[in-house]
Write a protein that holds these residues in place. Structure first.
Motif, PDB file in Angstrom:
ATOM      1  N   VAL A  14       0.836  -1.210   0.000  1.00  0.00           N
ATOM      2  CA  VAL A  14       0.000   0.000   0.000  1.00  0.00           C
ATOM      3  C   VAL A  14       0.868   1.256   0.000  1.00  0.00           C
ATOM      4  N   TYR A  15       1.903   1.281   0.829  1.00  0.00           N
ATOM      5  CA  TYR A  15       2.820   2.431   0.841  1.00  0.00           C
ATOM      6  C   TYR A  15       3.446   2.635  -0.529  1.00  0.00           C
ATOM      7  N   GLY A  16       3.808   1.532  -1.219  1.00  0.00           N
ATOM      8  CA  GLY A  16       4.425   1.650  -2.541  1.00  0.00           C
ATOM      9  C   GLY A  16       3.495   2.274  -3.550  1.00  0.00           C
ATOM     10  N   ILE A  17       2.197   1.857  -3.525  1.00  0.00           N
ATOM     11  CA  ILE A  17       1.231   2.443  -4.460  1.00  0.00           C
ATOM     12  C   ILE A  17       1.098   3.946  -4.216  1.00  0.00           C
ATOM     13  N   VAL A  18       0.979   4.318  -2.967  1.00  0.00           N
ATOM     14  CA  VAL A  18       0.860   5.749  -2.645  1.00  0.00           C
ATOM     15  C   VAL A  18       2.090   6.519  -3.132  1.00  0.00           C
ATOM     16  N   VAL A  19       3.265   5.951  -2.920  1.00  0.00           N
ATOM     17  CA  VAL A  19       4.494   6.644  -3.343  1.00  0.00           C
ATOM     18  C   VAL A  19       4.541   6.800  -4.854  1.00  0.00           C
ATOM     19  N   VAL A  20       4.174   5.730  -5.622  1.00  0.00           N
ATOM     20  CA  VAL A  20       4.195   5.808  -7.092  1.00  0.00           C
ATOM     21  C   VAL A  20       3.200   6.856  -7.595  1.00  0.00           C
ATOM     22  N   LEU A  21       1.987   6.830  -7.026  1.00  0.00           N
ATOM     23  CA  LEU A  21       0.976   7.789  -7.450  1.00  0.00           C
ATOM     24  C   LEU A  21       1.422   9.223  -7.193  1.00  0.00           C
TER      25      LEU A  21
END
Length: 923
Positions: A14-21
């Motif tokens: 979840v943290y990775g998705i937020v960072v990419v977005l």
């Protein structure tokens, strides 16, 4: 090992998705911002291009206007705008070429530039060259051609501007599209980020934080002693944490049962150990008593043995045995007290006692040890500390003695001081007594300070071997202070000394103690305290002020002599001087000898303070009335002052040895004195003794007189105009060395400042002796006998002159001095001297007033000194005092209200002195 599916991977995903977005959103926004920045740059360049194009068009119009005006009027003044435009056009063309970047605009700019160049070079410049030769028809034709050319140029400018405006419109449309796109991207990215973050927060709350919160609450209850379990629902790390907590709780329950059993066993063992400790302490206390009894016999018999005739070797052995016995007795006493405290058998013995006497007695016990190490030992008991108190005198003395012994032991050099004061107690309670022992010794590391009050402990174990000791003294002191309801602490730094302080509740005496208070007869005495140690000066100042005495503090011999001199010349000498024996430069014995050598100071009583009992014989020889050993008790100090001031026996005075006489001749005596009254007085004194004299007024005249005539003696004033006595003496000695004369002319200084510094200055200048002013016949006779060998009366101690009572106005006339003059001179000579003095007063007063008005310190000092010299000669005591005060104020450049008051006093006393002298000798 507990295993469960972990929550780390889903959380990181979840943290990775937020960072990419968020990164994508910021990248797109960065591209949009870059486009906007480019559009802004192009728009700015377009504005600059428009400004440059307008400037070029204006310059072309100015060129055409100037040319037309010249053609139509023939006046050259129209050429000014023409020439300015000719200079500006190339500059503006270059500026436009630098701004235009578009190929289409560059083509339009090239057309504009071609039309401008053609107009300037093909039309305007040739036409202007032959402007004066044109006919009217030619002028009309030229004007029409210019209009055509200018119209073409304007058309080219319009086309260039239209193209630039179209490009600017396109750029504005592109900028608007870029901004709209950036806003849309930011809004979409922000909404997506918020949605993901809300989802992540909900996930953390339900899957991680909730289970951890349950474990936290259970841990708090476990900390309060309650054995609890937690729900193991969930998965991943929280479930593992719950299982581990439950396992720990179960184990703690088993350990608690085991500890209850162990504590019961320890309690039983503790009771047995305490009983064994009490038995040991009781045994040690009994054994200490048993050991001390024969040890007292050993020490006592050794002391008796030392009083019998012994050879050197036997005495050494006996003294070693006694010292060893004393050291052993200290150890035994410490062990006995410690054993009593541990056994609970130490009891206080409260009774009324003199607290001041107890503190001073404790200091007396350590005085010998301190003085053997050349340490200054001082005691300061503040005025608010009561004498009569109720408590255990012996235990208070024991604590003070322990602290003092440590301070002396660990202080290789410097000082040890005891300060006793009252301090505020806890709220609602009375004030308490604080006793502080301060030293300048080796100091203690603050990290080790807490261990000092433990049994058998020292700050550094190496100090036990170096300094000795059982390590019980401070432990016993702490327990005694706490037993008396107080507290003890220490403030120290390595190499900066230590301060041990204890605070005790103070109970007033229940009965009436026979405590001696200062008597009224010492009040108002004027005391000079001379001690190089600041602590000793502070203590003595406090004691003397408490007894109503007026005192001044100085730190060495020269300063003491100067203070004594000023006070004596002002007619208010010191009643008594407290002299320290050990001082750098000039010790107390030498200082006393200096004081005794000046007749004007012989009325001052002398009391010596010393760290040892040595030099008592020498002290008596130089006039010391009382001799006290430090630390000085208040009662002993008071007794010494009272005894020195009011004893009836005559005090011996030291007379300094006379210098060897120089070779004497049969010549006259040269008197070098600028003050007319002093000069006449000195000459008359010498003539009445059968000497021939010659008088001069300054050093230059003295040099001339010595070159012309042989003299047997020179009486030289020190402060004179033109050439003072010091410089004149140096020149006389230089001439004697240059001439290689075998005889040395005796030169005796005459000065009103015959103190240490002035005496050294006289000797350094080459003078042989000195006479203090005013000249007294017996002192003059002694000086003449030393240097000329004539039969003159021996010097006698002059009776003190009129002396003002404390705080009162000095008398106008020193009648004792005047009586001496009357005895040595006849009535007519005395009357002549007095009137000569009275005749000089107006001139001296004028000099003083002029110097005060001009705020001239050196001139005022010289005028006041000259006036004071004449006053001392005739015994005008009050006027001499005022002149001396003015001289001191001039030296300090104190031109303020004090000098105005001094001048007013001088005027008033002048009239009083004049009236008193006229009454003595007549008008």
């Amino acid at each position: 090992m507990l295993r469960s599916r972990g929550l780390i991977v889903p959380t990181l995903a979840v943290y990775g998705i937020v960072v990419v977005l968020v990164a994508t959103m910021f990248a797109v926004l960065l591209v949009a911002i870059t486009d906007l920045r480019h559009d802004a740059t192009v728009a700015k360049r377009s504005d600059l291009t428009l400004q440059a194009s307008s400037a070029l068009e204006r310059s072309t119009i100015d060129l055409e206007t100037g040319l037309r005006g010249r053609l139509l009027t023939g006046e050259d003044r129209f050429l000014l705008p023409y020439r300015a435009a000719s200079e500006d056009i190339p500059v503006e063309l270059r500026r436009l070429r630098g701004l235009v970047k578009s190929p289409a605009q560059r083509g339009r700019l090239a057309l504009v530039e071609r039309y401008v160049q053609s107009y300037v070079h093909d039309y305007a410049d040739p036409l202007l060259a032959r402007a004066g030769d044109l006919t009217a028809a030619e002028q009309i034709a030229a004007t029409a051609e210019g209009k055509q050319r200018l119209d073409k140029l304007r058309t080219a400018f319009d086309a260039f501007e239209r193209q630039r405006a179209q490009g600017a419109e396109r750029r504005r449309d592109a900028t608007s599209r870029h901004a709209d796109r950036a806003v849309l991207i930011g809004a979409v990215g922000l909404a997506a980020s918020l949605a993901l973050l809300i989802g992540l927060a909900a996930y953390l709350l339900t899957r991680i934080l909730g289970p951890i919160r349950r474990v936290t609450l259970a841990a708090e209850r476990l900390g309060e002693g309650e054995l609890v379990r937690v729900d193991e629902r969930g998965r991943g790390e929280p479930r593992v944490l719950a299982r581990a907590f439950n396992t720990m709780s179960a184990r703690l329950g088993r350990r608690e049962a085991e500890m209850r059993s162990a504590n019961a066993q320890l309690a039983s063992a503790k009771e047995q150990a305490e009983e064994a400790s009490r038995l040991k302490s009781t045994f040690l206390a009994n054994m200490s008593h048993e050991i001390r009894t024969p040890l007292n016999g050993v020490i006592g018999m050794t002391g008796l043995l030392l009083e019998t005739p012994l050879d050197a070797e036997q005495r050494e052995y006996a003294e070693t045995a006694r010292a060893s016995g004393d050291a052993l007795m200290v150890v035994i006493n410490d062990i006995l007290d410690f054993s009593k405290i541990e056994a609970g058998k130490l009891e206080l013995d409260p009774r009324d006692y003199d607290l001041h006497e107890a503190i001073e007695a404790s200091c007396d016990l350590l005085a010998v040890q301190a003085h053997a190490k050349s340490l200054e030992l001082s005691t300061y008991i503040h005025d608010d500390v009561p004498r009569g108190v109720h408590g255990d005198r012996g235990r208070v003395m024991q604590v003070v003695t322990n602290l003092l012994a440590n301070a002396v032991k660990f202080t290789p050099h410097g000082e040890v001081s005891v300060d006793v004061a009252m301090v505020a107690g806890p709220p609602g309670e009375a004030r308490r007594l604080r006793v502080s022992v301060t030293d300048t010794g080796i100091g203690i590391d603050p990290a080790h300070a807490a261990r000092l009050f433990e049994s058998f402990a020292q700050a550094d174990t190496s100090t036990t071997r170096r300094f000795g000791g059982t390590g019980l003294g401070l432990a016993i002191s702490r327990q005694l202070v706490e037993l008396m309801g107080g507290a003890i602490d220490v403030d120290s730094r390595p190499g900066q000394g230590s301060t041990f302080s204890f605070v005790l509740p103070l109970e007033p005496a229940r009965g009436v103690l026979d405590v001696r208070a200062p008597q009224a007869e010492v009040r108002g005495l004027k005391i000079l305290v001379v001690d190089d140690n600041a602590t000793n000066r502070r203590v003595l100042d406090a004691y003397l002020a408490a007894w109503g005495m007026r005192c001044k503090l100085v730190e060495d011999g020269p300063a003491a002599l100067e203070s004594l001199r000023i006070a004596a010349e002002a007619g208010a000498p010191y009643d008594l001087a407290l002299l320290d024996f050990h001082m750098p430069g000039m010790d107390g014995i030498e200082l006393a000898a200096r004081i005794a050598s000046f007749p004007a100071l012989r009325s001052t009583r002398l009391v010596m303070l010393t760290s040892s009992g040595h030099e008592l014989g020498r002290a008596r020889e130089v006039g010391i009335a009382e001799f006290l050993t430090k630390p000085v008790r208040q009662s002993r100090l008071y007794d010494a002052i009272a005894s020195a001031m009011y004893e009836d026996a005559e005090r011996p005075h030291h007379v300094p040895p006379a210098p060897s006489a120089a070779s004497t001749g049969d010549g006259a005596i040269l008197v070098v004195e600028d003050n007319a009254v002093n000069q006449r007085l000195t000459v008359r004194l010498l003539e009445r003794r059968g000497f021939s004299t010659r008088a001069v007024e300054d050093g230059l005249q003295a040099l001339d007189a010595i070159a012309e005539e042989r003299f047997s003696l020179v009486l030289m004033d020190c402060q004179m105009p033109e050439l003072d006595g010091y410089a004149a003496t140096r020149e006389i000695r230089r001439r004697e060395e240059a001439a290689g004369a075998g005889e040395r002319l005796p030169i005796v200084a005459m000065t009103a400042n015959a103190m240490e510094g002035d005496r050294e200055a006289c000797l350094a200048a080459g003078m042989d002796d000195y006479l203090p002013k005013p000249l007294r016949p017996e002192e003059l006779d002694a000086t003449l006998a030393r240097w000329l060998g004539d039969a003159v009366p021996e010097a006698a101690v002059a009776a003190p002159g009129a002396r003002p009572a404390n705080g009162s106005e000095p008398p106008a006339l020193d009648h004792a001095r005047f009586a001496e003059m009357a005895e040595d001179f006849g009535p007519e000579d005395l009357r002549e001297l007095v009137h000569a003095f009275l005749d000089t007063i107006p001139g001296h007063m004028a000099d003083v007033l002029d110097a005060v008005g001009d705020r001239d310190g050196p001139r005022l000092r010289a005028a006041a000194h000259k006036l004071r010299g004449g006053c001392l000669a005739v015994g005008a005591l009050s006027l001499a005092t005022s002149a001396g005060e003015l001289e001191q104020l001039a030296a300090e450049s104190a031109f303020d209200e004090r000098i105005d008051a001094a001048v007013a006093t001088l005027r008033r006393r002048t009239d009083a002195v004049r009236a008193a002298l006229v009454a003595e000798v007549g008008a």
